[in-house]
Write an enzyme that holds these catalytic residues in place. Structure first.
Site, PDB file in Angstrom:
ATOM      1  N   CYS A 142      28.313   5.368  27.173  1.00  0.00           N
ATOM      2  CA  CYS A 142      27.287   5.884  26.272  1.00  0.00           C
ATOM      3  C   CYS A 142      27.263   7.419  26.277  1.00  0.00           C
ATOM      4  CB  CYS A 142      25.918   5.340  26.679  1.00  0.00           C
ATOM      5  SG  CYS A 142      24.572   6.033  25.698  1.00  0.00           S
ATOM      6  N   VAL A 164      19.714   3.173  26.666  1.00  0.00           N
ATOM      7  CA  VAL A 164      19.845   4.135  27.747  1.00  0.00           C
ATOM      8  C   VAL A 164      20.285   5.446  27.110  1.00  0.00           C
ATOM      9  CG1 VAL A 164      20.314   2.476  29.569  1.00  0.00           C
ATOM     10  CG2 VAL A 164      22.223   3.307  28.195  1.00  0.00           C
ATOM     11  N   GLU A 219      15.269   8.542  25.818  1.00  0.00           N
ATOM     12  CA  GLU A 219      15.774   9.441  24.782  1.00  0.00           C
ATOM     13  C   GLU A 219      16.407  10.700  25.378  1.00  0.00           C
ATOM     14  OE1 GLU A 219      16.164   8.232  21.890  1.00  0.00           O
ATOM     15  OE2 GLU A 219      14.780   6.551  22.142  1.00  0.00           O
ATOM     16  N   SER A 220      17.711  10.808  25.187  1.00  0.00           N
ATOM     17  CA  SER A 220      18.489  11.860  25.842  1.00  0.00           C
ATOM     18  C   SER A 220      18.016  13.274  25.513  1.00  0.00           C
ATOM     19  CB  SER A 220      19.969  11.705  25.496  1.00  0.00           C
ATOM     20  OG  SER A 220      20.189  11.873  24.104  1.00  0.00           O
TER      21      SER A 220
END
Length: 191
Positions: A10, A50, A62-63
């Protein structure tokens, strides 16, 4: 202790891994199988996606939000410029990230015209990098961490040639000298 709910493949997780490494923050990883998501991940993030960062009872998905949180929680080294205008421009790049991700994922799906759309976005990044060494400005920062996982995957997993974009190619080479990005290059190579 910080826990990162993570998946190697991811690129959104890669954003968080890069920022954690740049900040020198120790963390433990819980690997999430994206092909068979455990029910408990939906308790951490209602979407089941993720990365998710957990610190004590604080849970944050949430990155882009995780990266901003890490920037504020661990201010050194700074990954946003000191100048408010430059900070805003760095945030704008992250905010408009979908301009790159939409054609990237369309290319992965094999959609007609996706490569041409991706090339337009790569050309825009290349033009920006002709004027400054990093997407965030004069120094490495959150915008660089936000984009590089997709550029690496496009280059190394989807055979996207970066040579037509010399400033972008040089940027990738500069970033690959950073331990945080070198570690991500190793992750991508192992996929």
């Amino acid at each position: 202790m910080i826990t990162l709910y993570d998946a190697d493949r991811c690129p959104y997780c890669a954003r968080a891994r890069i920022v954690l490494a740049e900040k020198g923050v120790e963390y433990e990883t819980v690997v999430v199988d994206l092909d068979d998501r455990p029910a408990w991940i939906y308790e951490k993030n209602a979407t089941g996606r993720v990365p998710v960062l957990e610190e004590d009872t604080f849970v944050l998905p949430e990155s882009a939000v995780i990266d901003e949180y890490l920037e504020e929680r661990y201010p050194e080294p700074a990954l946003l410029p000191a100048d408010p205008g430059e900070r805003a421009l760095a945030r704008l790049l992250v905010f408009r990230f979908d301009d790159l991700s939409r054609p990237y994922y369309a290319l992965r799906r094999g959609d007609t015209g996706a490569r041409e759309q991706l090339d337009v976005q790569l050309a825009k990044l290349d033009a920006l990098l002709e004027t400054q060494p990093f997407l965030t400005g004069a120094g490495f920062g959150l915008a660089d961490a936000a984009y590089v996982p997709w550029i690496l995957r496009a280059r190394d997993r989807m055979d996207v040639d970066l040579h037509p974009y010399p400033a972008l190619s040089d940027w990738v080479e500069r970033l690959s000298e950073r331990p945080s990005v070198a570690a991500e290059i190793d992750v991508v190579a192992a996929l």
